[in-house]
Design a protein around this motif. Structure first.
Motif, PDB file in Angstrom:
ATOM      1  N   MET A   1     -45.035  58.121 -21.547  1.00  0.00           N
ATOM      2  CA  MET A   1     -46.127  58.326 -20.608  1.00  0.00           C
ATOM      3  C   MET A   1     -47.213  59.217 -21.213  1.00  0.00           C
ATOM      4  SD  MET A   1     -45.237  59.016 -16.691  1.00  0.00           S
ATOM      5  CE  MET A   1     -43.490  59.186 -17.053  1.00  0.00           C
ATOM      6  N   ALA A   2     -48.170  58.603 -21.811  1.00  0.00           N
ATOM      7  CA  ALA A   2     -49.228  59.408 -22.411  1.00  0.00           C
ATOM      8  C   ALA A   2     -50.349  59.609 -21.412  1.00  0.00           C
ATOM      9  CB  ALA A   2     -49.751  58.718 -23.676  1.00  0.00           C
ATOM     10  N   ARG A   3     -50.321  60.750 -20.791  1.00  0.00           N
ATOM     11  CA  ARG A   3     -51.344  60.997 -19.782  1.00  0.00           C
ATOM     12  C   ARG A   3     -52.103  62.240 -20.199  1.00  0.00           C
ATOM     13  NH1 ARG A   3     -48.751  61.153 -14.095  1.00  0.00           N
ATOM     14  NH2 ARG A   3     -47.458  59.464 -14.822  1.00  0.00           N
ATOM     15  N   ARG A   4     -53.411  62.185 -20.067  1.00  0.00           N
ATOM     16  CA  ARG A   4     -54.189  63.360 -20.450  1.00  0.00           C
ATOM     17  C   ARG A   4     -54.303  64.267 -19.250  1.00  0.00           C
ATOM     18  NH1 ARG A   4     -56.620  58.709 -22.776  1.00  0.00           N
ATOM     19  NH2 ARG A   4     -57.151  58.348 -20.618  1.00  0.00           N
ATOM     20  N   ASP A   5     -53.460  65.285 -19.237  1.00  0.00           N
ATOM     21  CA  ASP A   5     -53.480  66.188 -18.107  1.00  0.00           C
ATOM     22  C   ASP A   5     -54.019  67.534 -18.548  1.00  0.00           C
ATOM     23  OD1 ASP A   5     -52.137  64.615 -15.986  1.00  0.00           O
ATOM     24  OD2 ASP A   5     -50.582  64.544 -17.527  1.00  0.00           O
ATOM     25  N   ARG A   9     -54.395  71.274 -14.105  1.00  0.00           N
ATOM     26  CA  ARG A   9     -53.787  70.282 -13.237  1.00  0.00           C
ATOM     27  C   ARG A   9     -52.261  70.385 -13.305  1.00  0.00           C
ATOM     28  NH1 ARG A   9     -54.492  63.815 -13.075  1.00  0.00           N
ATOM     29  NH2 ARG A   9     -52.794  63.615 -11.611  1.00  0.00           N
ATOM     30  N   VAL A  10     -51.748  70.602 -14.500  1.00  0.00           N
ATOM     31  CA  VAL A  10     -50.307  70.775 -14.651  1.00  0.00           C
ATOM     32  C   VAL A  10     -49.849  72.001 -13.865  1.00  0.00           C
ATOM     33  CG1 VAL A  10     -48.458  71.313 -16.288  1.00  0.00           C
ATOM     34  CG2 VAL A  10     -50.179  69.603 -16.866  1.00  0.00           C
ATOM     35  N   SER A  13     -49.760  71.092 -10.171  1.00  0.00           N
ATOM     36  CA  SER A  13     -48.626  70.202  -9.904  1.00  0.00           C
ATOM     37  C   SER A  13     -47.319  70.967  -9.938  1.00  0.00           C
ATOM     38  CB  SER A  13     -48.556  69.082 -10.943  1.00  0.00           C
ATOM     39  OG  SER A  13     -49.765  68.398 -10.996  1.00  0.00           O
ATOM     40  N   THR A  14     -47.191  71.851 -10.921  1.00  0.00           N
ATOM     41  CA  THR A  14     -45.960  72.622 -11.051  1.00  0.00           C
ATOM     42  C   THR A  14     -45.723  73.459  -9.804  1.00  0.00           C
ATOM     43  OG1 THR A  14     -46.321  72.755 -13.428  1.00  0.00           O
ATOM     44  CG2 THR A  14     -44.717  74.286 -12.484  1.00  0.00           C
TER      45      THR A  14
ATOM     46  N   LEU B  93     -45.802  63.211  -5.947  1.00  0.00           N
ATOM     47  CA  LEU B  93     -45.911  64.557  -6.508  1.00  0.00           C
ATOM     48  C   LEU B  93     -45.006  64.715  -7.733  1.00  0.00           C
ATOM     49  CD1 LEU B  93     -47.001  67.466  -6.205  1.00  0.00           C
ATOM     50  CD2 LEU B  93     -45.064  67.936  -4.713  1.00  0.00           C
ATOM     51  N   GLN B  96     -46.045  63.375 -11.165  1.00  0.00           N
ATOM     52  CA  GLN B  96     -47.047  64.086 -11.980  1.00  0.00           C
ATOM     53  C   GLN B  96     -46.343  64.813 -13.131  1.00  0.00           C
ATOM     54  OE1 GLN B  96     -50.324  63.851 -10.842  1.00  0.00           O
ATOM     55  NE2 GLN B  96     -49.369  62.507  -9.338  1.00  0.00           N
ATOM     56  N   ALA B  97     -47.144  65.242 -14.094  1.00  0.00           N
ATOM     57  CA  ALA B  97     -46.593  66.065 -15.164  1.00  0.00           C
ATOM     58  C   ALA B  97     -46.511  67.500 -14.666  1.00  0.00           C
ATOM     59  CB  ALA B  97     -47.493  65.992 -16.386  1.00  0.00           C
ATOM     60  N   PHE B  98     -45.328  68.104 -14.740  1.00  0.00           N
ATOM     61  CA  PHE B  98     -45.217  69.520 -14.392  1.00  0.00           C
ATOM     62  C   PHE B  98     -44.006  70.148 -15.052  1.00  0.00           C
ATOM     63  CE2 PHE B  98     -41.745  69.333 -11.329  1.00  0.00           C
ATOM     64  CZ  PHE B  98     -41.774  68.025 -10.903  1.00  0.00           C
ATOM     65  N   VAL B  99     -43.974  71.448 -15.023  1.00  0.00           N
ATOM     66  CA  VAL B  99     -42.913  72.178 -15.719  1.00  0.00           C
ATOM     67  C   VAL B  99     -41.657  72.209 -14.853  1.00  0.00           C
ATOM     68  CG1 VAL B  99     -42.310  74.351 -16.845  1.00  0.00           C
ATOM     69  CG2 VAL B  99     -44.700  73.618 -16.732  1.00  0.00           C
ATOM     70  N   GLU B 187     -54.791  53.400 -15.146  1.00  0.00           N
ATOM     71  CA  GLU B 187     -55.865  54.076 -15.886  1.00  0.00           C
ATOM     72  C   GLU B 187     -57.110  53.215 -15.956  1.00  0.00           C
ATOM     73  OE1 GLU B 187     -54.613  55.690 -19.619  1.00  0.00           O
ATOM     74  OE2 GLU B 187     -53.305  57.150 -18.621  1.00  0.00           O
TER      75      GLU B 187
END
Lengths: 276, 290
Positions: A1-5, A9-10, A13-14, B93, B96-99, B187
């Protein structure tokens, strides 16, 4: 999953994901925390979150007073027994439908699933009376029987889904090489089917462990599994929150760990492979 | 590819499962039909007599039946709506990318593995207790009156507990489905100037249609028979406010010992479940490849 985040934003989301995760998990966390409190602290307001007198005495009391181990053994035997017997019946059936399908296979599969739409409560009376007459009330044998048959359609479906995904080319190649049906089963198919069988076993063990309708209605003391043991804490005289929490933690811990390990198979198994 | 030999073998291997399921279905069902035509109470043994459809008339005209039918539909309907909507939001949710993804994922799916009797008791005592529960404390902290959940909103309280147990299931299935969504398609849509909302509406949601149908099917099977949550929290009350059909029949059979009436009720439950089943089976049957 190559997403430009972007980093921000990360970060958002976290934060959001952890908040939601914490919110959903909170009742379980709170139960575990409460199990380590004294009864007085468990009931006090404002509630203490981490700074209380940690104790394990509730766990000792639960075992002593209501014999957790005996109920856990019942759960283990009933869930394990019903799952194993269901597998013994279902593996050949799923096998034959996946590898020797006929025109009626689809109807048979849908019919099997439709028996699951028969609400247990619709047949509670006859099962109760049959059990009473055959001395099966409050027996592990009786519960194994009911849970095994109740879960059989799901077991067949799950296994069928897994078996369908075994490529047929391999089978044909083996047959070209002169393998008999028996050899084909043992040397070619079985090794490929084992992961699917293991997942089915795991998922049905979880379902049977948590099943509460039949266990509550068909057992009282002798064969009562953990679901019934916990329900006994719902009576007013059983209302000790710390002990209730300790008993609950003990009842869900094994299955929670098992469930976490099998979460990926859970999706495929329970949706019959319709979601990947 | 099936030869004559494998055909025969296949039929042989299938027989035990089909036979057992058939017996498991037909004997209790047959007995239920028979009992439903009798006046049969376990408290008066030997007094059974044939009364035709009287039990059905009695059951169907009992105000308790309509109340429990309503409660059943409200319970199943609202839990389905909550779990699908919240489950979709949670899945979006978590996609998404998150830690710390794997830890959050474990936290989110945990309630699904909690046995119903445990979740009902923990919610009732530790969270919803009107004096010492967590919710009461939160309410008083912000200066509001605490709510006596099971007295004021009994059915809603049950819905909340059951929805908490099933949201993880919906979220897990939908998350898995989201992860198989073609990223490039999304995308490309964003590139072409589609907003996040229209991307969701026209690309993500259609992709989720089938998993949502599966979630609804599986949940309906289990939600129609919700029992333990009611058994350990409200016992169907106050009055009939949390009595669903499963609980009504249970109380007729094992509290009032009215076998005839409970059997008639049981068959009504079977009929209701099968009306729903016809719709659901069509959806599954269509997406089933044999």
């Amino acid at each position: 999953m190559a997403r430009r985040d972007s980093a921000s934003r990360v970060f958002v989301s976290t934060l959001a994901a952890w908040a939601v995760g914490f919110l959903i998990f909170f009742p379980i966390l709170w139960m575990v925390l409460t199990s380590f409190k004294t009864e007085l602290e468990a009931f006090s307001t404002p509630p203490s979150f981490l700074f209380f007198h940690w104790t394990t005495e509730n766990y000792a009391t639960v075992q002593e007073r209501s014999d957790y181990v005996a109920h856990a053994m019942n759960s283990l035997i009933i869930a394990g027994g019903s799952t194993l017997i269901a597998l013994l019946i279902a593996v050949p059936a799923a096998w034959s439908m996946a590898f020797a399908p006929t025109k009626r296979t689809k109807d048979v599969l849908l019919w099997m699933l439709s028996t699951k739409m028969l609400p247990p409560v619709g047949v509670l009376v006859p099962i109760y009376l049959i059990f009473r007459d055959f001395g099966l009330l409050d027996s592990r044998t009786g519960l194994i029987l009911v849970l095994c048959l109740g879960n059989l359609p799901i077991v067949v479906w799950m296994l069928f889904t897994y078996f369908k995904e075994i490529p047929k080319d391999i089978l044909e190649a083996a047959r070209m090489d002169g393998a008999t049906v028996g050899k084909e089963l043992i040397y070619v198919l079985t090794p490929m089917a084992v992961p699917g069988i293991a997942s089915t076993l795991l998922l049905n063990f979880i379902l049977a462990w948590n099943e509460a309708f039949w266990t509550l209605n068909l057992t009282t003391s002798e064969a009562a599994p953990l679901t019934v043991f916990i329900a006994s804490y719902s009576s007013p005289e059983g209302l000790f929150w710390a002990k209730l929490s300790a008993a609950s933690t003990l009842a869900i811990a094994p299955i929670l760990v098992l469930g976490w390990f099998s979460q990926r198979q859970l999706v495929r198994g329970l949706t019959f492979g319709a979601v990947k | 590819m099936a030869t004559q030999q494998t055909q025969t073998l296949g039929r042989l291997l299938l027989t035990p499962a089909v036979a057992l399921l058939f017996v498991w279905m037909i004997i209790p069902l047959g007995m239920t039909i028979y009992f439903s035509l009798l006046s049969y109470n376990l408290l008066n043994p030997g007094m059974e007599r044939f009364i035709g459809l009287e039990n059905y008339v009695y059951f169907l005209t009992d105000p308790a039946f309509l109340a429990s039918l309503r409660n059943t539909l409200v319970l199943v309907g609202s839990v389905l709506i909550i779990t699908v909507v919240v489950g979709t939001l949670v899945a979006l949710l978590l996609d998404q990318a998150f830690v710390g993804r794997s830890i959050v994922r474990l936290m989110v799916i945990a309630p699904f593995f909690v046995m119903p009797t445990v979740s009902a008791l923990v919610w009732k005592n530790l969270l919803m207790h009107p004096v010492s529960g967590m919710f009461a404390w939160i309410m008083t902290s912000v200066g509001l009156e605490p709510i006596d959940w099971f007295a004021q909103y009994p059915l809603f309280s049950i819905v909340l507990i059951v929805a908490w147990q099933w949201t993880p299931f919906a979220a897990l299935i939908l998350l898995t489905a989201l992860q198989s969504l073609d990223e490039e398609q999304r995308e490309a849509a964003l590139m072409d100037g589609a907003g996040a909302f229209s991307t969701f509406l026209y690309i993500t949601l259609p992709h989720l249609a089938r998993p949502i149908a599966v979630v609804i099917l599986i949940e309906t099977i289990f939600l129609l028979t919700v029992f333990a949550e009611i058994y350990v929290t409200t016992g169907g009350g106050p009055g009939l406010q949390t009595t669903n059909i499963a609980f009504l029949i249970y109380s007729q059979a094992l509290i009032q010992y009215d076998v005839g009436g409970a059997s008639a009720g049981g068959l009504v439950a079977v009929v209701i479940a099968n009306i729903l089943a016809i719709f659901l089976m069509r959806i599954v049957g269509r997406s089933l490849e044999v």
